[in-house]
Design an enzyme around this catalytic site. Structure first.
Site, PDB file in Angstrom:
ATOM      1  N   LYS A  78       0.867  -1.184   0.000  1.00 59.93           N
ATOM      2  CA  LYS A  78       0.000   0.000   0.000  1.00 59.93           C
ATOM      3  C   LYS A  78       0.904   1.235   0.000  1.00 59.93           C
ATOM      4  O   LYS A  78       1.927   1.251   0.708  1.00 59.93           O
ATOM      5  CB  LYS A  78      -0.872  -0.044   1.247  1.00 59.93           C
ATOM      6  CG  LYS A  78      -1.939   1.033   1.331  1.00 59.93           C
ATOM      7  CD  LYS A  78      -2.791   0.826   2.584  1.00 59.93           C
ATOM      8  CE  LYS A  78      -3.962   1.763   2.653  1.00 59.93           C
ATOM      9  NZ  LYS A  78      -4.826   1.517   3.833  1.00 59.93           N
ATOM     10  N   SER A 153      -9.682   1.181   2.648  1.00 55.37           N
ATOM     11  CA  SER A 153      -8.874   2.045   1.819  1.00 55.37           C
ATOM     12  C   SER A 153      -7.743   1.304   1.091  1.00 55.37           C
ATOM     13  O   SER A 153      -7.140   1.864   0.178  1.00 55.37           O
ATOM     14  CB  SER A 153      -8.251   3.148   2.688  1.00 55.37           C
ATOM     15  OG  SER A 153      -7.411   2.577   3.677  1.00 55.37           O
ATOM     16  N   SER A 177      -9.801  -1.278   6.755  1.00 53.96           N
ATOM     17  CA  SER A 177      -9.241  -1.116   5.409  1.00 53.96           C
ATOM     18  C   SER A 177      -8.457  -2.285   4.861  1.00 53.96           C
ATOM     19  O   SER A 177      -8.078  -2.271   3.693  1.00 53.96           O
ATOM     20  CB  SER A 177      -8.362   0.130   5.363  1.00 53.96           C
ATOM     21  OG  SER A 177      -9.185   1.255   5.294  1.00 53.96           O
TER      22      SER A 177
HETATM   23  N1  GLN Z   1     -13.289   3.491   6.175  1.00 58.84           N
HETATM   24  C1  GLN Z   1     -12.654   3.863   7.391  1.00 58.84           C
HETATM   25  C2  GLN Z   1     -12.240   5.310   7.340  1.00 58.84           C
HETATM   26  O1  GLN Z   1     -12.467   5.909   6.351  1.00 58.84           O
HETATM   27  C3  GLN Z   1     -11.491   2.965   7.671  1.00 58.84           C
HETATM   28  C4  GLN Z   1     -10.276   3.346   6.916  1.00 58.84           C
HETATM   29  C5  GLN Z   1      -9.087   2.515   7.283  1.00 58.84           C
HETATM   30  O2  GLN Z   1      -9.182   1.461   7.905  1.00 58.84           O
HETATM   31  N2  GLN Z   1      -7.931   3.031   6.952  1.00 58.84           N
HETATM   32  O3  GLN Z   1     -11.723   5.847   8.243  1.00 58.84           O
END
Ligand code: GLN
Length: 485
Positions: A78, A153, A177
């Site tokens: 990532k 994400s 994510s």
């Molecule tokens: N969807 C969640 C957020 O927007 C989790 C994102 C993540 O785990 N990085 O914060």
């Protein structure tokens, strides 16, 4: 085209160690696959093609090294894990030109284990989102249907693994994510216990929630990668100084006798899409057929999890992102007259809408006068949520539920940020409590034909048990098909 990309990481590692496949062949197979699939899914921000090939050639010249469990295996990261000499953007304009001078600890460990870095994956900007639509560069398509999102994400990582561009990827999970894109892309994604994997070199979003973990096509592959990246790191004071167990040892278990699986009412009720419920139910029934017992549970604070998470995550984000000021890192505006103007314009030009929204709300909930009402209250609810889990784990060994109420939705379908936040309802409690969890693909939704992930949640530092149960279930489910891409 080479069929190597259809192998699992474990199979490839065996072929490499046995000398049947050269590291160069593995890298070439991935590069071919990247070339064939990127036009449709756009999973990667950076491809390190030439460097990867060069490295593979050098490694082949020395021959395989049995002490290196990932020798010659191409992996994707990532794009918020720092890589020495390789651009690391967080999918943000503000870090568009950032080339770190050091590797994240997990990256160092992957390299030491012989892995070859082949690409940096697209993501929601600074890991804020659930669909990878918040990237400053481009949207990533789901390999099962490029008009749908891969989840977020870590959507680039998920799509890349599902499309066979690499044999494993690292993602990060602040509120789901890793698990959400794993579920949407039909792969395995594991979020370790907070503290199990070093966060050094992980560009922070919510420091008390962030944790990095493997995204792979099988449970065994996830175990192999976790084995490499887990363990104490003096460079991360939140990494725990506990021995790392052998994650591969329990993977051969044949039954689930003696395992009690808790089914929280709040995860199996209202709002859950029937096709997701049906696929997850069938997987739980299979666990029972394999010898597991189920018990009903209550995680009664689940309804407060979204509000609690978004207060804490945004508060931490507003603080973490204050370092991006146009002076020390990244983008600086070309149009400023004086210092404050320079900060403001650099940040306004550099951060996307969702990131700015979160910085503003995060700053608000931390401001004097509102701190007690929001941040402190959220911190208390967080503590109660953890207690709920601790109580639940006196009645069961693992908790099972869906990862997300729906399968992958169409890009653009969740334009309202609050709609998007609701996608996290089943994943964020685990981060607030700091516990380990994973997504295991359990089939395709009867209506959408898109993958469904079952979420398993465990006690702190009991990843080994979770992996052994998941491996047993995986072996006894119909094999997960591959996307036709
Ligand atoms: N969807 C969640 C957020 O927007 C989790 C994102 C993540 O785990 N990085 O914060």
């Amino acid at each position: 085209m080479s069929e190597l990309h259809t192998k699992t990481l474990a199979e490839l590692a065996g072929l490499l160690q046995g000398g049947e496949v050269k590291a160069v062949d593995a890298v070439r197979a991935c590069l071919e696959r990247i070339e064939a699939t990127e036009p449709k899914i756009k999973a990667l921000i950076t491809v390190m093609g030439e460097d990867a090939l060069k490295q593979a050639e050098t490694m082949d010249a020395g021959g395989p090294d049995p002490k290196k469990p990932l020798w010659g295996v191409p992996v994707v990261l990532k794009d918020l894990l720092t890589t020495k000499g390789v651009r690391t953007t967080c999918a943000s304009r503000i870090l568009d030109n950032f080339v770190p001078f050091f590797d994240a600890t997990a990256v160092t460990r992957l390299k030491e284990a012989g892995a070859i870095l082949i690409g940096k994956a697209n993501m929601d900007e600074f890991a804020m989102g659930s669909s990878t639509e918040n990237s400053a560069y481009f949207q990533t398509g789901n390999p099962w249907d490029p008009e749908r999102v891969p989840g977020g994400s870590s959507g680039g990582s998920g799509a890349s693994v599902a499309a066979g561009q690499c044999f494993a990827a690292l993602g990060t999970d602040t509120g789901g994510s890793i698990r959400l894109p794993a579920s949407f892309c039909g792969i395995v994604g594991l979020k370790p216990t907070y503290g199990r994997v070093s966060r050094f070199g992980l560009i922070a979003y919510g420091s008390s929630l962030d944790q990095m973990g493997p995204m792979t096509r099988t449970v065994e592959d996830a175990a192999r990668v976790l084995q490499v990246i887990a363990g104490h790191d003096p460079k991360d004071s939140t990494s725990v100084d506990e021995p790392v167990p052998d994650y591969l040892a329990g993977l051969g278990r044949e039954s689930l006798d003696g395992v009690t699986v808790g089914l929280p009412r709040e995860y199996w009720g209202e709002g859950l899409d029937p096709e997701v419920e049906a696929a997850c139910r069938a997987a739980v029934d299979k666990m029972v057929a394999l010898g597991a017992k189920t018990v009903p549970l209550e995680l009664s604070l689940t309804e407060y999890a979204i509000a609690t998470y978004y207060i804490i995550a945004m508060a931490e984000a507003s603080s973490n992102l204050s370092r991006f000021d146009g002076v020390r890192f990244g983008h600086r505006t070309a149009h400023a007259d004086e210092l404050i103007d320079m900060y403001t314009k650099s940040r306004t030009e550099g951060f996307g809408d969702e990131v700015q929204r979160r910085i503003i709300i995060g700053t608000y909930v931390l401001s004097s006068g509102y701190y007690d009402a929001y941040y402190n209250k959220a911190a208390k609810v967080r503590r109660l949520l953890r207690q709920d889990f601790d109580k639940a784990f006196t009645q069961c060994d693992l908790i099972a539920g869906p990862v997300c109420p729906t399968t992958a939705f169409k890009a653009g379908d969740k334009a309202d940020p609050l709609q998007m936040y609701l996608m996290d309802i089943f994943t964020i409690s685990l981060n607030l409590a700091g516990l380990p969890g994973m997504s295991l693909p359990v089939g395709l939704g009867a209506d959408s034909g898109m993958p469904v992930g079952l979420q398993l949640m465990g006690r702190p530092f009991e990843e080994a048990q979770m992996l052994s149960v998941a491996a047993c279930l995986e072996r006894n489910l119909a094999p997960m098909p591959r996307p036709k891409l």
